[in-house]
Design an enzyme around this catalytic site. Structure first.
Site, PDB file in Angstrom:
ATOM      1  N   GLU A 116       0.840  -1.192   0.000  1.00  0.00           N
ATOM      2  CA  GLU A 116       0.000   0.000   0.000  1.00  0.00           C
ATOM      3  C   GLU A 116       0.878   1.246   0.000  1.00  0.00           C
ATOM      4  O   GLU A 116       1.943   1.283   0.625  1.00  0.00           O
ATOM      5  CB  GLU A 116      -0.948   0.003   1.197  1.00  0.00           C
ATOM      6  CG  GLU A 116      -2.049  -1.043   1.054  1.00  0.00           C
ATOM      7  CD  GLU A 116      -3.113  -0.973   2.137  1.00  0.00           C
ATOM      8  OE1 GLU A 116      -4.232  -1.439   1.870  1.00  0.00           O
ATOM      9  OE2 GLU A 116      -2.826  -0.452   3.235  1.00  0.00           O
ATOM     10  N   CYS A 129       3.704   8.621   0.733  1.00  0.00           N
ATOM     11  CA  CYS A 129       4.214   7.687   1.744  1.00  0.00           C
ATOM     12  C   CYS A 129       4.461   6.354   1.065  1.00  0.00           C
ATOM     13  O   CYS A 129       3.518   5.689   0.612  1.00  0.00           O
ATOM     14  CB  CYS A 129       3.188   7.555   2.870  1.00  0.00           C
ATOM     15  SG  CYS A 129       3.672   6.419   4.189  1.00  0.00           S
ATOM     16  N   CYS A 136       6.065  -6.632   7.504  1.00  0.00           N
ATOM     17  CA  CYS A 136       6.988  -6.041   8.478  1.00  0.00           C
ATOM     18  C   CYS A 136       7.347  -7.085   9.523  1.00  0.00           C
ATOM     19  O   CYS A 136       6.564  -7.995   9.793  1.00  0.00           O
ATOM     20  CB  CYS A 136       6.329  -4.825   9.150  1.00  0.00           C
ATOM     21  SG  CYS A 136       7.463  -3.810  10.132  1.00  0.00           S
ATOM     22  N   CYS A 140       5.341  -3.830  16.163  1.00  0.00           N
ATOM     23  CA  CYS A 140       4.956  -2.732  17.053  1.00  0.00           C
ATOM     24  C   CYS A 140       3.470  -2.892  17.383  1.00  0.00           C
ATOM     25  O   CYS A 140       2.640  -3.029  16.482  1.00  0.00           O
ATOM     26  CB  CYS A 140       5.222  -1.388  16.382  1.00  0.00           C
ATOM     27  SG  CYS A 140       6.975  -1.096  16.025  1.00  0.00           S
ATOM     28  N   CYS A 143       0.593  -0.733  15.788  1.00  0.00           N
ATOM     29  CA  CYS A 143       0.649  -0.548  14.346  1.00  0.00           C
ATOM     30  C   CYS A 143      -0.024  -1.701  13.612  1.00  0.00           C
ATOM     31  O   CYS A 143       0.330  -2.871  13.836  1.00  0.00           O
ATOM     32  CB  CYS A 143       2.107  -0.423  13.901  1.00  0.00           C
ATOM     33  SG  CYS A 143       2.321  -0.189  12.118  1.00  0.00           S
ATOM     34  N   CYS A 376      -1.480   6.979   9.521  1.00  0.00           N
ATOM     35  CA  CYS A 376      -0.258   6.422  10.089  1.00  0.00           C
ATOM     36  C   CYS A 376      -0.568   5.179  10.927  1.00  0.00           C
ATOM     37  O   CYS A 376      -1.417   5.208  11.812  1.00  0.00           O
ATOM     38  CB  CYS A 376       0.425   7.482  10.952  1.00  0.00           C
ATOM     39  SG  CYS A 376       1.984   6.953  11.653  1.00  0.00           S
TER      40      CYS A 376
END
Length: 403
Positions: A116, A129, A136, A140, A143, A376
């Protein structure tokens, strides 16, 4: 008895022609050498291709008007200028765009990775972005992207191609046509994509070589020509790579901090167990090029009842004392299944005032694209979301069957 008909021989698969869109200067030269060109011509042709691919944004070799027709035909026989495909596009009520971008398969068992990419328009600039990995590894806890497993690193070309796809879609190459279904900055000297932030899917410093080479393409003055000061690399704190990032890339740096003590940061950003706050800040103090004119941004997500007290604000000020820093306060953007809530606005304002009164810029990032999960910490590939929904539906059906 009828004789059996002979089986048709399977047709040979046509070789996949590589795309030159996203290639570095070295890779362009290597591609041209495979055509048997002499060294002097390789240098000249590479400069021509660079101009047409990155400055003009052409998608067909026939549009390269100063390249001889036999050479254009030869290039088209061996290569393409194909970009990754936009599999889906969402436009937020605030003008933010999110693209699900499907990469070309890298082999017979690869169906094509999906990432994305988010575009945030403002009156005087447009920020893209970009992602550096598919998935990932950092986990976190606040997130959404961190809940998706790492599939692989993106190549240099795949990182650069995100910018090219955005410029195509936004009419940002010469002669391009801007879309009419949303906000795109316009005006003399205003580019639709003026800023790039490595804040999408993945940890950029775990794919350092490709990120570095992509930045080299993006900032080349004869092509896409983005300023290094308009490119920001955000990291959760891969300490050993910070010095190389500053020395070799010269971009702006953002640190995903979110806590002022190791116990809390170990929970929010598990990478902290490997590179604790003391080591991270020591690397920041030594970051090449850091100064009051090139401040390091420390990102701090505001989590209700977790890290948002006045005491935490004062601890943050003490922690960053002497660093050329600004503190970007990020209201938490919720996503399905999260255990966190966003801090109340009054709490965020009080936190910001404490930081500001201590002499640090402390802007509160305006949430953008929340309604399309483009804000975010909300990015996660559509394929992974669909798989998650399928698992949830299966679990629900099994639970009903057991009742």
């Amino acid at each position: 008895m009828n004789a059996a008909l002979p089986l048709a021989a399977p047709s040979a698969l046509a070789p996949i022609k590589p795309s030159l869109a996203g290639a570095t200067r070295t890779e362009l030269g290597d591609a041209l050498r495979t055509l048997g060109l002499p060294a002097r011509e390789v240098k000249m042709r590479a400069a021509q291709l660079w101009h047409w691919i990155y400055f003009r944004g052409v998608r067909d070799f026939n549009d390269m008007l100063n390249v001889a027709k036999p050479m254009r035909i030869l290039l088209a026989e061996r290569f393409t200028l194909e970009r990754p495909a936009i599999a889906a596009e969402q436009v937020s009520s605030d003008g933010t765009r999110k693209w699900l971008i499907k990469m070309k398969p890298t082999g017979p068992f690869d169906k094509g990775a999906e990432i994305e990419c988010v575009y945030i328009p403002e009156a005087d600039r447009g920020t893209l972005c970009v992602s550096s990995q598919v998935g990932c590894t950092l986990n976190c806890t606040f997130c959404h992207t961190g809940t998706q497993k790492l599939v692989r690193n993106l190549t240099t070309a795949e990182i650069v191609a995100q910018v090219m796809v955005a410029r195509d879609r936004l009419g940002d190459f010469p002669g391009g046509v801007a879309p009419t279904d949303g906000i795109v900055p316009s005006g003399e000297g205003v580019r639709a994509v003026s800023n790039v932030v490595f804040m999408g899917m993945g940890e950029p410093l775990y794919n350092f070589d490709c990120v570095r080479d992509a930045i080299g393409v993006l900032t080349d003055g004869e092509g896409l020509s983005l300023s290094k000061r308009r490119i920001t690399v955000s990291t959760s704190g891969v300490v050993p790579q910070l010095e190389a990032l500053g020395r070799e890339c010269g971009t702006m740096l953002a640190i995903s901090l979110h806590a002022t003590n190791d116990d809390l940061r170990d929970t929010l950003v598990p990478l902290n167990k490997k590179y604790p706050i003391h080591d991270l800040l020591a690397a920041c103090r030594a970051y090449p090029g850091a100064s009051n004119a090139r401040r390091i941004t420390f990102e701090y997500v505001m989590l209700k009842g977790v890290n948002d007290t006045p005491a935490e604000a004062r601890a943050l000020v003490r922690l960053l004392k002497g660093l050329p820093a600004k503190i970007n306060l990020i209201p938490f953007n919720p996503w399905p299944g999260t255990v966190y809530e966003c801090s109340d606005w009054e709490t965020i304002e009080r936190f910001s005032d404490i930081v500001f009164n201590a002499g640090y810029a402390s802007p509160v990032r305006t949430p953008r694209g929340r309604d399309i999960l483009a804000a975010c910490g909300q990015l996660k590939s559509e394929t992974e979301k669909l798989r998650a929904r399928a698992r949830m539906m299966l679990e629900e059906s099994l639970a009903v069957g057991l009742e």
